[in-house]
Write an enzyme that holds these catalytic residues in place. Structure first.
Site, PDB file in Angstrom:
ATOM      1  N   HIS A  72       0.963  -1.180  -0.158  1.00 43.01           N
ATOM      2  CA  HIS A  72      -0.019  -0.026  -0.021  1.00 43.01           C
ATOM      3  C   HIS A  72       0.788   1.271  -0.019  1.00 43.01           C
ATOM      4  O   HIS A  72       2.050   1.301   0.623  1.00 43.01           O
ATOM      5  CB  HIS A  72      -0.800   0.138   1.300  1.00 43.01           C
ATOM      6  CG  HIS A  72      -2.121  -0.841   1.107  1.00 43.01           C
ATOM      7  ND1 HIS A  72      -3.119  -0.880   1.982  1.00 43.01           N
ATOM      8  CD2 HIS A  72      -2.562  -1.871   0.185  1.00 43.01           C
ATOM      9  CE1 HIS A  72      -4.167  -1.627   1.674  1.00 43.01           C
ATOM     10  NE2 HIS A  72      -3.701  -2.192   0.328  1.00 43.01           N
ATOM     11  N   TYR A 201      -8.854   5.278   8.347  1.00 47.07           N
ATOM     12  CA  TYR A 201      -9.161   5.361   9.851  1.00 47.07           C
ATOM     13  C   TYR A 201     -10.112   6.598   9.923  1.00 47.07           C
ATOM     14  O   TYR A 201     -10.036   7.612   9.350  1.00 47.07           O
ATOM     15  CB  TYR A 201      -7.798   6.161  10.358  1.00 47.07           C
ATOM     16  CG  TYR A 201      -6.530   5.080  10.544  1.00 47.07           C
ATOM     17  CD1 TYR A 201      -5.984   4.580   9.351  1.00 47.07           C
ATOM     18  CD2 TYR A 201      -6.394   4.649  11.665  1.00 47.07           C
ATOM     19  CE1 TYR A 201      -4.929   3.718   9.651  1.00 47.07           C
ATOM     20  CE2 TYR A 201      -5.346   3.641  12.087  1.00 47.07           C
ATOM     21  CZ  TYR A 201      -4.749   3.129  10.877  1.00 47.07           C
ATOM     22  OH  TYR A 201      -3.645   2.270  10.876  1.00 47.07           O
ATOM     23  N   PRO A 292      -3.081  -0.193  19.138  1.00 45.78           N
ATOM     24  CA  PRO A 292      -2.836  -0.574  17.670  1.00 45.78           C
ATOM     25  C   PRO A 292      -3.005   0.531  16.687  1.00 45.78           C
ATOM     26  O   PRO A 292      -2.761   0.163  15.643  1.00 45.78           O
ATOM     27  CB  PRO A 292      -3.824  -1.849  17.595  1.00 45.78           C
ATOM     28  CG  PRO A 292      -4.883  -1.507  18.594  1.00 45.78           C
ATOM     29  CD  PRO A 292      -4.200  -0.852  19.790  1.00 45.78           C
ATOM     30  N   LYS A 296       1.997  -0.319  15.288  1.00 46.22           N
ATOM     31  CA  LYS A 296       3.440  -0.422  15.532  1.00 46.22           C
ATOM     32  C   LYS A 296       3.795  -1.601  16.139  1.00 46.22           C
ATOM     33  O   LYS A 296       5.173  -1.987  16.520  1.00 46.22           O
ATOM     34  CB  LYS A 296       3.786   0.800  16.504  1.00 46.22           C
ATOM     35  CG  LYS A 296       3.736   2.031  15.663  1.00 46.22           C
ATOM     36  CD  LYS A 296       5.139   2.055  14.619  1.00 46.22           C
ATOM     37  CE  LYS A 296       4.663   3.198  13.567  1.00 46.22           C
ATOM     38  NZ  LYS A 296       5.026   2.618  12.040  1.00 46.22           N
ATOM     39  N   TYR A 384       4.402   6.363  10.092  1.00 43.33           N
ATOM     40  CA  TYR A 384       3.665   5.108   9.940  1.00 43.33           C
ATOM     41  C   TYR A 384       4.418   4.229   9.143  1.00 43.33           C
ATOM     42  O   TYR A 384       4.380   2.951   9.350  1.00 43.33           O
ATOM     43  CB  TYR A 384       2.348   5.877   8.902  1.00 43.33           C
ATOM     44  CG  TYR A 384       1.138   4.840   9.103  1.00 43.33           C
ATOM     45  CD1 TYR A 384       0.428   4.630   9.969  1.00 43.33           C
ATOM     46  CD2 TYR A 384       1.265   3.589   7.873  1.00 43.33           C
ATOM     47  CE1 TYR A 384      -0.603   3.741  10.176  1.00 43.33           C
ATOM     48  CE2 TYR A 384       0.135   2.830   7.977  1.00 43.33           C
ATOM     49  CZ  TYR A 384      -0.749   2.604   9.021  1.00 43.33           C
ATOM     50  OH  TYR A 384      -1.658   1.988   9.099  1.00 43.33           O
TER      51      TYR A 384
END
Ligand SMILES: Cc1cc2nc3c(=O)[nH]c(=O)nc-3n(C[C@H](O)[C@H](O)[C@H](O)COP(=O)(O)OP(=O)(O)OC[C@H]3O[C@@H](n4cnc5c(N)ncnc54)[C@H](O)[C@@H]3O)c2cc1C
Length: 390
Positions: A72, A201, A292, A296, A384
């Site tokens: 991605h 998200y 979560p 990570k 990220y």
């Protein structure tokens, strides 16, 4: 029995460490208290940072990951009825994330280990560690009804948050830092193609939701809930209904499918310092936990064992303890960066009743900033996909 490195726990940390050591010609024995079937089907994380996917591939443990992992280049943030894309790769020097389930990482590493005929014992019990400050630390355990003692040069405590290694460090030595959250995630794994090409998200007045995936046929979806949420109150229809509300957008519908797995995960931030005591080295969830939201946990566990494997390699090759001595400090730098990022993502996206409408307005302002400022989006993106240097 005697080995060079005794490894407690066959999660991603223990299995990866054993593999990296094997590649360097260093012996280890892994002791795991669950069955093979159990650890291979324990649904947890699924987002690999760029460098972690490369670590597995470079170590010869990534054949299937390379074939089946889904690369991605971005994620989406949804708030106030709109979606905004964060182009991760564009903002983070071409780095990507790879979607590949933790269950698959574990299956690949277990198969490599057993195919090579290397020691990995399942369903051991009564595990304890001793003589940690000596040059011959030992692991005691019971296997097939027989009490055993494993003598080692060093012990790697890779036994997760509820393991026995961290509590074996004297309380006078260990410092603990933690934060509890008054919410958790209710997660489902569903047999339906993901409804979006990238992770979403979603910030919503009713609470956070996440659209994720494990494969082209499997969706992984979460909604914010109470940490002690009773699953009996959440039949599949109600979960889908809530997901439709929180992820819903004009002109877009979430595809529904058969729910294969459902569970509630509490949220916690936790760090134990130092990550070493004598000849015991803690790695992964045994030493730290993150909520979560930043994806990570699994990545940090693998960063730890990469540092530990390099340090052990140098020690066996040259006799120098310098890298082993630096292990805890080196790992904790990345751990605290991930702790901050995970806390920040969590705070920005979850409904926190204690913060009221003031908190809600701050979140929306922060989300607008992250999706309109190049600098703010870059900060999110590089954390990220995983920072190269911390
Ligand atoms: C329910 C859940 C959902 C999660 N979801 C996400 C997510 O969506 N994204 C994300 O990034 N992270 C997630 N995480 C975190 C991520 O899965 C962990 O960070 C990762 O598993 C850490 O790997 P580890 O090897 O350090 O620990 P673990 O995976 O916990 O492995 C530890 C191993 O040690 C074994 N063990 C424990 N005690 C003993 C003992 N006494 N003797 C022998 N063996 C022992 C355990 O059975 C286990 O196999 C989730 C965690 C949980 C619990």
């Amino acid at each position: 029995m005697r080995t060079q490195v005794g490894i407690v726990g066959a999660g991603p940390a223990g299995l990866t460490l054993a593999h990296l050591l094997h590649v360097m010609g260093i012996e280890s024995v892994i002791l795991e208290h669950r069955s093979r079937d159990y650890i291979e089907h324990r649904v947890r994380a699924g987002v690999l940072e760029h460098a972690i996917a490369e670590l597995l591939v470079d170590a010869g443990a990534g054949d299937r990951l390379r074939r089946e992992g889904i690369v991605h280049h971005g994620i989406e943030l949804q708030f106030a009825g709109e979606r905004h894309r964060i182009p991760l790769s564009e903002l983070a020097d071409g780095r990507t994330i790879v979607i590949y389930g933790q269950t698959e990482v574990v299956k690949d590493l277990v198969a490599l280990r057993l195919d090579a005929g290397l020691p990995l014992l399942f369903e051991v019990s009564d595990v304890s560690v001793d003589a940690l400050e000596s040059e011959r630390p030992i692991v005691r355990y019971t296997h097939d009804g027989e009490a055993q003692v494993l003598e080692c040069d060093v012990i790697a405590g890779c036994d997760g948050f509820h393991g026995i290694c961290r509590p074996s460090i004297p309380t006078t030595v260990l410092r603990e830092f933690s934060r509890e959250y008054d919410f958790g995630w209710l997660g489902i794994l569903a047999a339906v193609a993901p409804s979006n090409d990238e992770l979403v998200y979603a910030h919503h007045e009713r609470g956070f939701a996440l659209l994720s995936l494990r494969s082209p046929e499997l969706s992984r979806l979460y909604i914010q809930c109470r940490p002690d949420e009773d699953l009996d109150g959440w039949p599949d229809e109600r979960v889908w209904e809530e997901l439709q509300i929180r992820l819903g957008l004009d002109g877009w519908t979430l595809a529904e499918g058969r729910v294969l797995e459902k569970g509630v995960t509490g949220m916690r931030s936790y760090v134990a310092e130092p990550m070493r005591h004598g000849r015991l080295f803690l790695a992964g969830d045994a030493a730290h936990i993150v909520p979560p939201t930043g994806a990570k946990g699994l990545n940090l566990a693998l960063h730890d064992v990469q540092v530990l494997a390099d340090a052990l390699g140098a020690w066996y090759r040259t006799g120098s303890q310098a890298l082993l001595d630096a292990y805890s400090t080196e790992c904790l730098r990345r751990v605290w960066r991930a702790e901050h990022f995970s806390w920040w993502m969590t705070s920005m996206l979850h409904r926190a009743d204690a913060d009221g409408d003031f908190g809600l307005r701050l979140q929306l302002s922060q989300l607008r900033y992250v999706t309109t400022s190049h600098a703010a989006a870059t900060s999110l993106a590089e954390n990220y996909v995983g920072l190269e240097r911390v």
